[in-house]
Design a protein around this motif. Sequence first.
Motif, mmCIF file in Angstrom:
data_model
loop_
_atom_site.group_PDB
_atom_site.id
_atom_site.type_symbol
_atom_site.label_atom_id
_atom_site.label_comp_id
_atom_site.label_asym_id
_atom_site.label_seq_id
_atom_site.Cartn_x
_atom_site.Cartn_y
_atom_site.Cartn_z
ATOM 1 N N GLN A 1 0.827 -1.210 0.000
ATOM 2 C CA GLN A 1 0.000 0.000 0.000
ATOM 3 C C GLN A 1 0.862 1.261 0.000
ATOM 4 N N GLN A 2 1.965 1.220 0.747
ATOM 5 C CA GLN A 2 2.893 2.358 0.744
ATOM 6 C C GLN A 2 3.478 2.579 -0.647
ATOM 7 N N LEU A 3 3.861 1.482 -1.285
ATOM 8 C CA LEU A 3 4.457 1.584 -2.615
ATOM 9 C C LEU A 3 3.428 2.028 -3.651
ATOM 10 N N ILE A 4 2.190 1.605 -3.488
ATOM 11 C CA ILE A 4 1.131 2.058 -4.393
ATOM 12 C C ILE A 4 0.957 3.574 -4.274
ATOM 13 N N GLN B 1 13.310 7.559 -8.961
ATOM 14 C CA GLN B 1 12.404 7.187 -7.877
ATOM 15 C C GLN B 1 11.219 6.384 -8.403
ATOM 16 N N TYR B 2 10.642 6.850 -9.488
ATOM 17 C CA TYR B 2 9.483 6.155 -10.063
ATOM 18 C C TYR B 2 9.878 4.769 -10.573
ATOM 19 N N SER B 3 11.002 4.675 -11.258
ATOM 20 C CA SER B 3 11.496 3.398 -11.773
ATOM 21 C C SER B 3 11.655 2.394 -10.639
ATOM 22 N N ALA B 4 12.304 2.826 -9.549
ATOM 23 C CA ALA B 4 12.530 1.932 -8.417
ATOM 24 C C ALA B 4 11.224 1.585 -7.715
ATOM 25 N N SER B 5 10.318 2.566 -7.608
ATOM 26 C CA SER B 5 9.067 2.358 -6.881
ATOM 27 C C SER B 5 8.175 1.329 -7.564
ATOM 28 N N ILE B 6 7.964 1.464 -8.878
ATOM 29 C CA ILE B 6 7.060 0.517 -9.537
ATOM 30 C C ILE B 6 7.744 -0.838 -9.760
ATOM 31 N N ASP C 1 -6.442 0.312 -6.846
ATOM 32 C CA ASP C 1 -5.859 1.547 -6.307
ATOM 33 C C ASP C 1 -4.683 2.048 -7.141
ATOM 34 N N ILE C 2 -4.180 1.228 -8.043
ATOM 35 C CA ILE C 2 -2.995 1.581 -8.832
ATOM 36 C C ILE C 2 -3.422 2.314 -10.100
ATOM 37 N N LYS C 3 -2.766 3.419 -10.387
ATOM 38 C CA LYS C 3 -3.086 4.180 -11.601
ATOM 39 C C LYS C 3 -2.876 3.321 -12.847
#
Length: 368
Positions: free
Chosen positions: A151-154, A279-284, A308-310
């Motif tokens: 949920q945090q990563l989402i 950041q986005y690359s690592a997060s998803i 909940d994920i775009k």
Amino acid sequence: MKKSWVLILSFTSLAIQIIGYRILRSFPNFIETYYSTGIYPYIARAMRIGLGWLPFSFGDVVYVVGGLLMLRWLIVYRWELIAPLRLRSMQESRRAYRQARKRYTQLFLTANILLLFFHLAWGFNYYRQPLNKVLNIDADYTTAELQQVSQQLIATSNMLHSQLQQNDTLAVAFDRSQEELFDLAPSGFERIASVYPQLDYGQPSIKRSLLTWPLTYMGYSGYLNPITGEAHTNGNINNFKTPVLILHEMSHQLGFAKENEANFIAVITGMNHEDLYFQYSASIFALKYCLNDLYRRDPALYEELKPDIKRGVFKNWQELRDFWAPYDNNIIEQASQATYNTYLKANNQPDGMRTYSYVVALLVNHYK
């Protein structure tokens, strides 16, 4: 008789090496203290300083030239290698055995040198302490903890997507060249080194592979050349995976040989990078790992979180699948993946390329 002893000695020393490396797996503290955090950081920095300034991959050149020389040697001496099995007369057999003894001596001596150099230059890192012990992170986690981190990563992935792409339904575009990303990548390690001193990187040596097309057909995004210490990327990849791929190969340069551990380091350095695309690359990338594990544990809970994920995040994941789709399951990929899986298992990674749960364990215990 003297020459026969050279053959026996070369074969025996190779066998002793192999047995010795198997024994060293039982002494990770020794490897961690005296090699991985002892002499290896100096070896790695020396190789990166020595070759990092070259605009091309010296290691790829070594691989091509070495491969061609090996192929030539096998073609030229193929009959001498098998002649003792074919000949019948005593005179022919004696002459054939002398030639075969010479060639097998060359073969075993070369194998001795290459195997020893591989381990001294990088390979002993396969036998070091697990990363969770090195960074003092737990390796166990519950489904509830996995859900919380997912949920945090989402939330993080959605927020970063909104900052980089105004339309929720579109993928974030990754338009920078790999060379630009090479220049940006080291700062992620600089920022995380204050938390984990073991991740202090230093002089970079990151390059687009000269063997990009073979890598693509073999199904590889990149690799570290253990002989030269150069990190390589597949030059055809230009999507969300590229930043985290670069960080992954740089993690190998720091001596974290296992694929799952390099993936984790790539995530935490990417998430701590000042650049939003990293950041986005690592997060998803991390989110995908967690969702896969959540689906295996509790499919209903996965389906609950999925809306909940775009949609744009799913589009980025789809871009990567679309890139690999034309090369899936070709005979070259099947052979190379099977070979690499065997290589990983032979080097203290019993699960081979199936390393999802340990990556997720590291992620959950780092972010919970």
